[in-house]
Design an enzyme around this catalytic site. Sequence first.
Site, PDB file in Angstrom:
ATOM      1  N   ASP A   1       0.849  -1.196   0.000  1.00 36.45           N
ATOM      2  CA  ASP A   1       0.000   0.000   0.000  1.00 36.45           C
ATOM      3  C   ASP A   1       0.883   1.245   0.000  1.00 36.45           C
ATOM      4  OD1 ASP A   1      -2.047   2.035   0.864  1.00 36.45           O
ATOM      5  OD2 ASP A   1      -3.261   0.236   1.075  1.00 36.45           O
TER       6      ASP A   1
ATOM      7  N   LYS B   1      -3.629   6.162 -13.644  1.00 38.53           N
ATOM      8  CA  LYS B   1      -2.358   5.418 -13.625  1.00 38.53           C
ATOM      9  C   LYS B   1      -2.440   4.248 -12.664  1.00 38.53           C
ATOM     10  CE  LYS B   1       1.058   8.971 -14.741  1.00 38.53           C
ATOM     11  NZ  LYS B   1       2.061   9.862 -14.145  1.00 38.53           N
ATOM     12  N   THR B   2      -3.043   4.478 -11.502  1.00 38.16           N
ATOM     13  CA  THR B   2      -3.130   3.398 -10.516  1.00 38.16           C
ATOM     14  C   THR B   2      -3.906   2.214 -11.076  1.00 38.16           C
ATOM     15  OG1 THR B   2      -2.902   4.874  -8.632  1.00 38.16           O
ATOM     16  CG2 THR B   2      -4.051   2.810  -8.221  1.00 38.16           C
TER      17      THR B   2
ATOM     18  N   TYR C   1     -11.764   7.250 -12.865  1.00 36.98           N
ATOM     19  CA  TYR C   1     -12.038   6.020 -12.099  1.00 36.98           C
ATOM     20  C   TYR C   1     -12.749   4.994 -12.982  1.00 36.98           C
ATOM     21  CZ  TYR C   1     -13.734   3.113  -8.202  1.00 36.98           C
ATOM     22  OH  TYR C   1     -14.001   2.067  -7.341  1.00 36.98           O
TER      23      TYR C   1
ATOM     24  N   GLN D   1      -4.452 -14.116 -23.988  1.00 36.84           N
ATOM     25  CA  GLN D   1      -3.123 -14.199 -24.619  1.00 36.84           C
ATOM     26  C   GLN D   1      -2.182 -15.145 -23.890  1.00 36.84           C
ATOM     27  OE1 GLN D   1      -2.062 -10.190 -25.643  1.00 36.84           O
ATOM     28  NE2 GLN D   1       0.003 -10.764 -26.250  1.00 36.84           N
TER      29      GLN D   1
ATOM     30  N   HIS E   1     -12.842   5.554   6.096  1.00 37.06           N
ATOM     31  CA  HIS E   1     -12.212   6.749   6.664  1.00 37.06           C
ATOM     32  C   HIS E   1     -13.297   7.769   7.026  1.00 37.06           C
ATOM     33  CE1 HIS E   1      -9.547  10.147   7.128  1.00 37.06           C
ATOM     34  NE2 HIS E   1      -8.554   9.284   7.174  1.00 37.06           N
TER      35      HIS E   1
HETATM   36  P1  NAD Z   1      -9.902   2.632   0.037  1.00 40.27           P
HETATM   37  O1  NAD Z   1      -9.639   3.966  -0.542  1.00 40.27           O
HETATM   38  O2  NAD Z   1     -10.217   2.535   1.489  1.00 40.27           O
HETATM   39  O3  NAD Z   1      -8.682   1.644  -0.234  1.00 40.27           O
HETATM   40  C1  NAD Z   1      -7.845   1.736  -1.354  1.00 40.27           C
HETATM   41  C2  NAD Z   1      -6.426   1.408  -0.911  1.00 40.27           C
HETATM   42  O4  NAD Z   1      -5.544   1.476  -2.045  1.00 40.27           O
HETATM   43  C3  NAD Z   1      -5.889   2.417   0.115  1.00 40.27           C
HETATM   44  O5  NAD Z   1      -5.254   1.737   1.170  1.00 40.27           O
HETATM   45  C4  NAD Z   1      -4.881   3.251  -0.692  1.00 40.27           C
HETATM   46  O6  NAD Z   1      -3.859   3.810   0.106  1.00 40.27           O
HETATM   47  C5  NAD Z   1      -4.376   2.214  -1.678  1.00 40.27           C
HETATM   48  N1  NAD Z   1      -3.812   2.791  -2.909  1.00 40.27           N
HETATM   49  C6  NAD Z   1      -4.327   3.770  -3.684  1.00 40.27           C
HETATM   50  N2  NAD Z   1      -3.498   4.016  -4.720  1.00 40.27           N
HETATM   51  C7  NAD Z   1      -2.456   3.156  -4.594  1.00 40.27           C
HETATM   52  C8  NAD Z   1      -1.267   2.931  -5.342  1.00 40.27           C
HETATM   53  N3  NAD Z   1      -0.994   3.623  -6.459  1.00 40.27           N
HETATM   54  N4  NAD Z   1      -0.396   1.991  -4.905  1.00 40.27           N
HETATM   55  C9  NAD Z   1      -0.648   1.282  -3.773  1.00 40.27           C
HETATM   56  N5  NAD Z   1      -1.741   1.462  -3.022  1.00 40.27           N
HETATM   57  C10 NAD Z   1      -2.636   2.386  -3.429  1.00 40.27           C
HETATM   58  O7  NAD Z   1     -11.076   1.989  -0.834  1.00 40.27           O
HETATM   59  P2  NAD Z   1     -11.870   0.605  -0.654  1.00 40.27           P
HETATM   60  O8  NAD Z   1     -13.290   0.927  -0.485  1.00 40.27           O
HETATM   61  O9  NAD Z   1     -11.187  -0.249   0.326  1.00 40.27           O
HETATM   62  O10 NAD Z   1     -11.700  -0.004  -2.123  1.00 40.27           O
HETATM   63  C11 NAD Z   1     -10.781  -1.047  -2.397  1.00 40.27           C
HETATM   64  C12 NAD Z   1     -10.938  -1.465  -3.854  1.00 40.27           C
HETATM   65  O11 NAD Z   1     -12.263  -1.929  -4.100  1.00 40.27           O
HETATM   66  C13 NAD Z   1     -10.663  -0.339  -4.845  1.00 40.27           C
HETATM   67  O12 NAD Z   1      -9.974  -0.846  -5.956  1.00 40.27           O
HETATM   68  C14 NAD Z   1     -12.047   0.103  -5.252  1.00 40.27           C
HETATM   69  O13 NAD Z   1     -12.067   0.638  -6.547  1.00 40.27           O
HETATM   70  C15 NAD Z   1     -12.836  -1.199  -5.176  1.00 40.27           C
HETATM   71  N6  NAD Z   1     -14.253  -0.948  -4.948  1.00 40.27           N
HETATM   72  C16 NAD Z   1     -14.715  -0.575  -3.728  1.00 40.27           C
HETATM   73  C17 NAD Z   1     -16.075  -0.319  -3.562  1.00 40.27           C
HETATM   74  C18 NAD Z   1     -16.654   0.071  -2.227  1.00 40.27           C
HETATM   75  O14 NAD Z   1     -17.852   0.358  -2.170  1.00 40.27           O
HETATM   76  N7  NAD Z   1     -15.923   0.080  -1.148  1.00 40.27           N
HETATM   77  C19 NAD Z   1     -16.944  -0.405  -4.652  1.00 40.27           C
HETATM   78  C20 NAD Z   1     -16.417  -0.760  -5.889  1.00 40.27           C
HETATM   79  C21 NAD Z   1     -15.076  -1.046  -6.030  1.00 40.27           C
END
Ligand code: NAD
Length: 325
Positions: free
Chosen positions: A42, A100-101, A154, A171, A190
Amino acid sequence: MRVQVTQFGLRRTVLVTGGAGFLGSHLCERLIDAGHDVLCADNFYTGTRENIAHLLGNPRFELIRHDVTFPLYVEVDEIYNLACPASPIHYGVDPVQTTKTSVHGAINMLGLAKRVGAKILQASTSEVYGDPDVHPQREDYWGNVNPIGPRSCYDEGKRCAETLFFDYWRQYRLRIKVARIFNTYGPRMHPNDGRVVSNFIVQALRGDPITLFGDGSQTRSFCYVSDLIGGLVRLMDSPDDFTGPVNLGNPVEMTVAALARRIVDLTGSSSVIEFRPLPENDPRQRQPDISLARERLDWSPAVGLEQGLVATIAYFEELLSGRRT
Ligand code: NAD
Ligand code: UDP
């Protein structure tokens, strides 16, 4: 091959990217409880050390500060790729980094999976359906997404990640799994996350106005975190011929205004509802069709909205009172 048979069954080394976030921290915990070794990567963009503080002393848990837009060289059996900010407020702060992420992050994690022969799961999203003109949303619906709006970093980033996953599967015959996650809530969101459940609960507990965007008639379907994590693990453990994409979420749909009223009632708050402009491209309605998850994963949510909200409210009460760090 690092798989060992233990008293817990098959023990694997599992990488969770975004493991210090809301969903990631619950997933790390679930995997450790199942007897696996967990590597959490992370960059703390939205995640926190507090979310995983209770795991830091566990010999099965390892934390690395790493940004998935850069390659990662580790030896693992499975990868859950969750790294990406999920709240519209947070992913909109640096939209270029958000794309990018999703895209570079997917390329790097797929490259890692290919090199070490790992199975890999992508945390995709209901946002791939955009503002849907098909209701409820099934996996064979291609979506209605604006490619150039404020949510596009996003939505399109996640769509491109799905494309990459399926190209690596076609592939290179990589073992892939794609979960389309619908709105999920629970402890460890959060307090400044900006998503609706945490916003409304924090506002209600503080007695601040509840910020209702638009007229509140837009709908969402809210899934409790423990249910969602169960779905992700079942998907990872499903037979290799099942790639998804598969919807994971709770099909009980409600308006955002009804959610606000429910939270005010459950907290006994004196907060008033304050109407704010609806953000651009805010989807009008959203409800998952989870027939595929029921059929292929034998999965459906078990926690009702009231039960989930009560547990989440208790978490935020403790957090805001300073009893929890
Ligand atoms: P969150 O923001 O709490 O967690 C995301 C985590 O990714 C954080 O710990 C952040 O620090 C880390 N992160 C961000 N960019 C990064 C990078 N470049 N390199 C390494 N770490 C990075 O969000 P969440 O709700 O826990 O979501 C987790 C995943 O599930 C995400 O991919 C999100 O798109 C997907 N998602 C969540 C929901 C939801 O309702 N919670 C819905 C659809 C999809
Ligand atoms: N929302 C709201 N008030 C808030 C935060 C969100 O009315 O303080 C609305 C938002 O406009 C959307 C819904 O709640 O219609 C869900 O928003 P969230 O950011 O949680 O998730 P998403 O829009 O990505 O589903």
